[in-house]
Design an enzyme around this catalytic site. Structure first.
Site, short mmCIF file in Angstrom:
data_model
loop_
_atom_site.label_atom_id
_atom_site.label_comp_id
_atom_site.label_asym_id
_atom_site.label_seq_id
_atom_site.Cartn_x
_atom_site.Cartn_y
_atom_site.Cartn_z
N TYR A 128 0.85 -1.19 0.00
CA TYR A 128 0.00 0.00 0.00
C TYR A 128 0.89 1.24 0.00
CZ TYR A 128 -3.34 3.50 1.65
OH TYR A 128 -4.13 4.63 1.79
N ASP A 223 9.52 2.54 -0.91
CA ASP A 223 8.56 3.23 -0.06
C ASP A 223 8.93 2.91 1.39
OD1 ASP A 223 6.44 4.11 1.47
OD2 ASP A 223 4.88 3.29 0.16
N LYS A 251 5.72 9.46 8.42
CA LYS A 251 5.60 8.97 9.79
C LYS A 251 6.73 9.46 10.69
CE LYS A 251 2.84 5.03 8.24
NZ LYS A 251 1.52 5.50 8.63
#
Length: 414
Positions: A128, A223, A251
């Site tokens: 994702y 990613d 994050k």
């Protein structure tokens, strides 16, 4: 709000029931609006590696906010954070700050296409990369939980040039390059997947990816929104010794504030406006409050690295959960990389989405609510990795293991 939440992963759709509303957090704990305390294994889905409300990070945020919350102009603090990122991450020579991981992946794909003059991209089922139209194909995490890997509203045109392959499948990868080769602008992947549960890439898979993309002139994008600064200060690429062409971050890089980044080789990044012609912009990019939180977090991680401690706590938790499941006679797999982990209710190792999809969702839901009843807040989906922080002590890990021992002995698991 649709469904009462601002992100579907919070809706408890995979486990049933109503989500908890959180009043505050401190260190390893969450506190809900009814005053109950939980040992937190979400950590805001990854950012809180130092624990919630770390004093130095809060102080940095407060001092930055006192000076103003947004300027729409360059600041020294942005440059300092950029320098910290470049120093830490092997693949990044130039970096652009954005507002989220989704924005980072969206921008990286555009830059890769612009830099190569090609259109096709490869992604992997179960990985994702945010709700980017061209990447919202065979997605994991909330999209998989809700049974909508291809979201309504994503047009056929948007995904026309997206090739979806199985994760960790080298033969399939080689076949795709044999077929498309010089048409492929980029390959994007999570080097350790966190959105179909914790699933690491195999060494053979990563080495093959690097060899094939180099030979083809394809941009390899890691990613590292989840893995960046978590698996090592330099992320998964430092831990595994594989250097991609571009990296996306989120994050931890924002210390829990809305901030993302993408970067890579200077030859690629110098093609981004205003240095080059590839357009990408953002009014709040490099927001001073978010930058302060991220910069303070990275400073602490560099000066007092917690990674050895996190490795030890991770081994303690993984071993304890596996023993609890074994003693209870529950079919399971525990998969861990550093401070990322998943207890799969599955009989075999999970290497790809097809494997993960065979997990026993009903057993996971029972496990989730059982642990919640013991004051342990686990991810609310079988397909989300858990995270823990440096504030999770040996005693708290053991308390978690003891809770799992009791929960997994319930007749519903037999």
């Amino acid at each position: 709000m649709p469904g009462g939440v601002n992100s579907p992963a919070r809706a408890f759709g995979a486990v049933g029931g109503s989500p908890l509303f959180i009043e505050h957090a401190k260190g390893p704990y969450l506190f809900d609006i009814d005053g109950r305390r939980y040992i937190d294994y979400i950590g805001s889905w990854g950012p809180m590696i130092l624990g919630h409300a770390h004093a130095e990070v809060i102080d940095a945020i407060t001092k930055a906010a006192e000076k103003g919350t947004s300027y729409g102009a360059p600041t020294e603090a942005e440059s300092r954070l950029a320098e910290q990122i470049i120093e830490a991450v092997p693949s990044i020579e130039r970096v652009r700050l954005v507002n989220s991981g989704t924005e980072a992946t969206m921008s990286a794909i555009r830059v890769a296409r612009g830099a190569t003059g090609r259109e096709k991209i490869i992604k992997f089922s179960g990985n994702y990369h945010g709700h980017v139209d061209s990447l919202l194909v065979a997605a994991g995490s909330a999209a998989a939980t809700l049974g909508a890997p291809d979201s309504p509203g994503v047009t056929k045109g948007a995904v026309h040039d997206t090739i979806v392959l199985s994760y960790n499948n080298v033969d399939e990868l080689r076949a795709a390059f044999d077929q498309y080769d010089r048409e492929i602008a980029a390959v994007i992947l999570e080097p350790v997947v966190g959105n179909m549960g914790c699933v690491p890439a195999s060494k053979e898979f990563l080495v093959s990816l690097r060899e094939l993309t180099e030979k083809s002139g394809t941009v390899l994008i890691f990613d590292e929104v989840m893995t960046g600064f978590r698996l090592a200060y330099g992320g998964a690429q430092e831990r595994f010794g594989i250097t991609p062409d571009m990296t996306t971050l989120g994050k931890i890089v924002g210390g829990g504030m809305p901030l993302g980044a993408y970067g890579g080789r200077a030859s690629i990044m110098e093609q981004v406006l205003p240095a080059g012609k590839i357009f990408q912009a953002g009014t709040l990019s490099g927001n001073p409050v978010a930058v302060a939180a991220g910069s303070a977090t990275l400073k602490i991680l560099k000066e007092n690295p917690p990674y050895e401690q996190l490795e030890q706590r991770g081994e303690q938790l993984a071993t304890g959960l596996a023993k609890a499941a074994t003693d209870a006679g529950v079919t399971h797999q525990v998969q861990r990389v550093g401070s990322m982990m998943t207890l799969f209710f599955h009989s075999q190792p999970v290497r790809c989405w097809a494997d993960a999809d065979q997990s026993n969702r009903e057993q996971f839901a029972n496990y989730f609510w059982g642990m919640m009843g013991k004051g342990v807040y686990m991810p609310c989906s079988q397909f989300e990795a858990l995270f823990f922080s440096q504030t999770h002590t040996k005693a708290l890990i053991q308390e978690t293991i003891d809770a799992a021992c009791e929960v997994l002995k319930h007749p519903c698991f037999q």
